[in-house]
Design a protein around this motif. Structure first.
Motif, PDB file in Angstrom:
ATOM      1  N   ARG A  16       0.834  -1.215   0.000  1.00 56.36           N
ATOM      2  CA  ARG A  16       0.000   0.000   0.000  1.00 56.36           C
ATOM      3  C   ARG A  16       0.862   1.257   0.000  1.00 56.36           C
ATOM      4  O   ARG A  16       0.503   2.271  -0.592  1.00 56.36           O
ATOM      5  N   ALA A  17       2.007   1.188   0.679  1.00 51.88           N
ATOM      6  CA  ALA A  17       2.924   2.337   0.660  1.00 51.88           C
ATOM      7  C   ALA A  17       3.442   2.556  -0.764  1.00 51.88           C
ATOM      8  O   ALA A  17       3.535   3.700  -1.241  1.00 51.88           O
ATOM      9  N   GLU A  18       3.758   1.466  -1.468  1.00 51.98           N
ATOM     10  CA  GLU A  18       4.229   1.585  -2.862  1.00 51.98           C
ATOM     11  C   GLU A  18       3.124   2.159  -3.755  1.00 51.98           C
ATOM     12  O   GLU A  18       3.383   2.983  -4.629  1.00 51.98           O
ATOM     13  N   ILE A  19       1.891   1.712  -3.513  1.00 54.87           N
ATOM     14  CA  ILE A  19       0.769   2.201  -4.327  1.00 54.87           C
ATOM     15  C   ILE A  19       0.566   3.701  -4.066  1.00 54.87           C
ATOM     16  O   ILE A  19       0.380   4.488  -4.997  1.00 54.87           O
ATOM     17  N   ALA A  20       0.618   4.088  -2.785  1.00 51.94           N
ATOM     18  CA  ALA A  20       0.434   5.513  -2.436  1.00 51.94           C
ATOM     19  C   ALA A  20       1.491   6.371  -3.135  1.00 51.94           C
ATOM     20  O   ALA A  20       1.202   7.469  -3.629  1.00 51.94           O
ATOM     21  N   GLN A  21       2.712   5.853  -3.182  1.00 57.21           N
ATOM     22  CA  GLN A  21       3.793   6.599  -3.857  1.00 57.21           C
ATOM     23  C   GLN A  21       3.500   6.720  -5.362  1.00 57.21           C
ATOM     24  O   GLN A  21       3.653   7.790  -5.959  1.00 57.21           O
ATOM     25  N   ALA A  22       3.038   5.625  -5.959  1.00 55.62           N
ATOM     26  CA  ALA A  22       2.730   5.649  -7.398  1.00 55.62           C
ATOM     27  C   ALA A  22       1.570   6.595  -7.687  1.00 55.62           C
ATOM     28  O   ALA A  22       1.557   7.291  -8.713  1.00 55.62           O
ATOM     29  N   VAL A  23       0.605   6.637  -6.766  1.00 55.84           N
ATOM     30  CA  VAL A  23      -0.539   7.552  -6.930  1.00 55.84           C
ATOM     31  C   VAL A  23      -0.045   9.005  -6.879  1.00 55.84           C
ATOM     32  O   VAL A  23      -0.425   9.844  -7.713  1.00 55.84           O
ATOM     33  N   ALA A  24       0.826   9.284  -5.909  1.00 59.30           N
ATOM     34  CA  ALA A  24       1.370  10.653  -5.788  1.00 59.30           C
ATOM     35  C   ALA A  24       2.174  11.017  -7.042  1.00 59.30           C
ATOM     36  O   ALA A  24       2.069  12.138  -7.561  1.00 59.30           O
ATOM     37  N   ASP A  25       2.961  10.079  -7.544  1.00 55.71           N
ATOM     38  CA  ASP A  25       3.762  10.332  -8.758  1.00 55.71           C
ATOM     39  C   ASP A  25       2.852  10.604  -9.957  1.00 55.71           C
ATOM     40  O   ASP A  25       3.120  11.488 -10.775  1.00 55.71           O
ATOM     41  N   MET A  26       1.770   9.849 -10.059  1.00 54.78           N
ATOM     42  CA  MET A  26       0.839  10.023 -11.180  1.00 54.78           C
ATOM     43  C   MET A  26       0.197  11.407 -11.134  1.00 54.78           C
ATOM     44  O   MET A  26       0.061  12.094 -12.151  1.00 54.78           O
ATOM     45  N   LYS A  27      -0.148  11.815  -9.918  1.00 56.22           N
ATOM     46  CA  LYS A  27      -0.774  13.133  -9.760  1.00 56.22           C
ATOM     47  C   LYS A  27       0.210  14.233 -10.168  1.00 56.22           C
ATOM     48  O   LYS A  27      -0.142  15.171 -10.895  1.00 56.22           O
ATOM     49  N   ALA A  28       1.462  14.062  -9.712  1.00 58.98           N
ATOM     50  CA  ALA A  28       2.481  15.078 -10.017  1.00 58.98           C
ATOM     51  C   ALA A  28       2.777  15.117 -11.525  1.00 58.98           C
ATOM     52  O   ALA A  28       2.915  16.179 -12.115  1.00 58.98           O
TER      53      ALA A  28
END
Ligand code: NDP
Length: 295
Positions: A16-28
């Motif tokens: 879930r931490a990896e997914i949260a990071q990928a979500v943040a990267d996608m937003k950025a």
């Protein structure tokens, strides 16, 4: 021998931490926030609780959720109209229709209406069909069986040529779990309520996945020494000794089987947290598909 305990909570937390990071990267990078629409029909308390948990997990990962609730007497047309609307909504990258549906609704028709690229539960007949075929890739894999396989991989199970036994043949767990094992070159036996001499069949298993919904049915003498045992079961049983008067147990008699197995998941704390994690991962994938223009 005491089995290695496969900690589903720890694996889920890391993923879930990896997914949260990928979500943040996608937003950025793309200005896009993955979005999950949940469709809840009627007032089944368990379904409400599952959807609440899924929405909370989305929020923690930075995924937006769009909750939709319809009354238990909603018509087929109303539900279909909602699914069509969500298919068209660009903010929605995943559509989850919480099962079971009230009996008057046509589940297969509703699941078939979900856009293939938003089918984050993986229950669309085309996605299931692709999963069942050799050399075809589903866009999404059903969350619970996929979570079970990830836990086996994490624990270091060898699939190639292994004897795998799946207890249960439901559309949402047993059958897709068997297909995933076949894709990994295991030799798979699927058991159900008409299987003869279940303990003897289970004792052949290097990998045993239990998804029957029968509290602690799998006993120590059903398990081959050193086997990998994944307990999908989640059963509420009376327990006057506990404060709440009940407790949750799996389909496997954990305390005795852990003395025989090579690795085992507890329940709770095994497959359960992985199911929601795979849903988050699938929603992220839905957003990736939208960005890549597959939608
Ligand atoms: P179903 O009731 O849909 O399927 C149960 C399967 O087990 C059926 O194939 C049935 O056989 C078989 N079965 C039942 N009793 C026996 C028996 N005595 N001997 C042999 N086979 C038997 O259940 P689900 O697949 O939906 O769920 C299974 C378990 O997994 C439940 O405990 C459920 O709560 C849990 N679960 C957990 C999830 C999670 O996220 N952790 C998610 C989904 C489910 P037949 O086909 O012949 O009837």
């Amino acid at each position: 021998m005491t089995a290695k305990i496969i900690d589903g909570n720890a694996v889920a937390q890391r993923m879930r931490a990896e997914i949260a990071q990928a979500v943040a990267d996608m937003k950025a990078k793309h200005g896009i926030v993955p979005g999950l629409a949940t469709v809840l029909i009627g007032d089944n308390p368990a379904s409400h609780s599952y959807v609440r948990m899924k929405r909370k997990a989305c929020a923690e990962a930075g995924i937006e959720s769009f909750p939709h609730e319809l009354p238990g007497n909603a018509s087929q047309e109303e539900v279909e109209a909602l699914v069509r609307r969500l298919n068209e909504d660009p903010r929605v990258h995943g559509i989850l229709v919480q099962l079971p549906l009230p009996r008057h609704l046509d589940e297969e028709r509703i699941l078939s209406l979900i856009s293939l690229t938003k089918d984050v539960d993986g229950f669309h007949p085309v996605n299931i069909g692709r999963l069942a075929m050799k050399g075809r890739e589903p866009l999404f894999i059903p969350c619970t069986p996929h979570g079970a396989i990830v836990l086996l991989e994490e624990a270091g199970a060898q699939f190639e040529g292994a004897n795998a036994v799946v207890l249960g043949r439901s559309n949402i767990v047993g059958l897709p779990a068997a297909m995933l094992l076949i894709h990994r070159n295991a030799t798979v036996t699927v058991c159900h309520s008409r299987t003869r001499d279940l303990p003897a069949v289970c004792r052949q298993a290097d990998i045993l996945i239990a998804a029957v919904g029968r509290p602690e049915m799998v006993r120590a003498d059903w398990v081959k020494p050193g086997a990998y045992v994944i307990d999908v079961g989640s059963n509420k049983v009376d327990d006057p000794a506990s404060e709440k008067g009940y407790r949750w147990v799996g389909d496997v008699a954990f305390d005795e089987v852990k003395e025989v197995a090579g690795a085992i998941t507890p329940s709770p704390g095994g497959v359960g947290p992985m199911t929601i994690t795979m849903l988050l991962k699938n929603t992220l994938r839905g957003a990736e598909l939208a960005i890549s223009g597959a939608v």
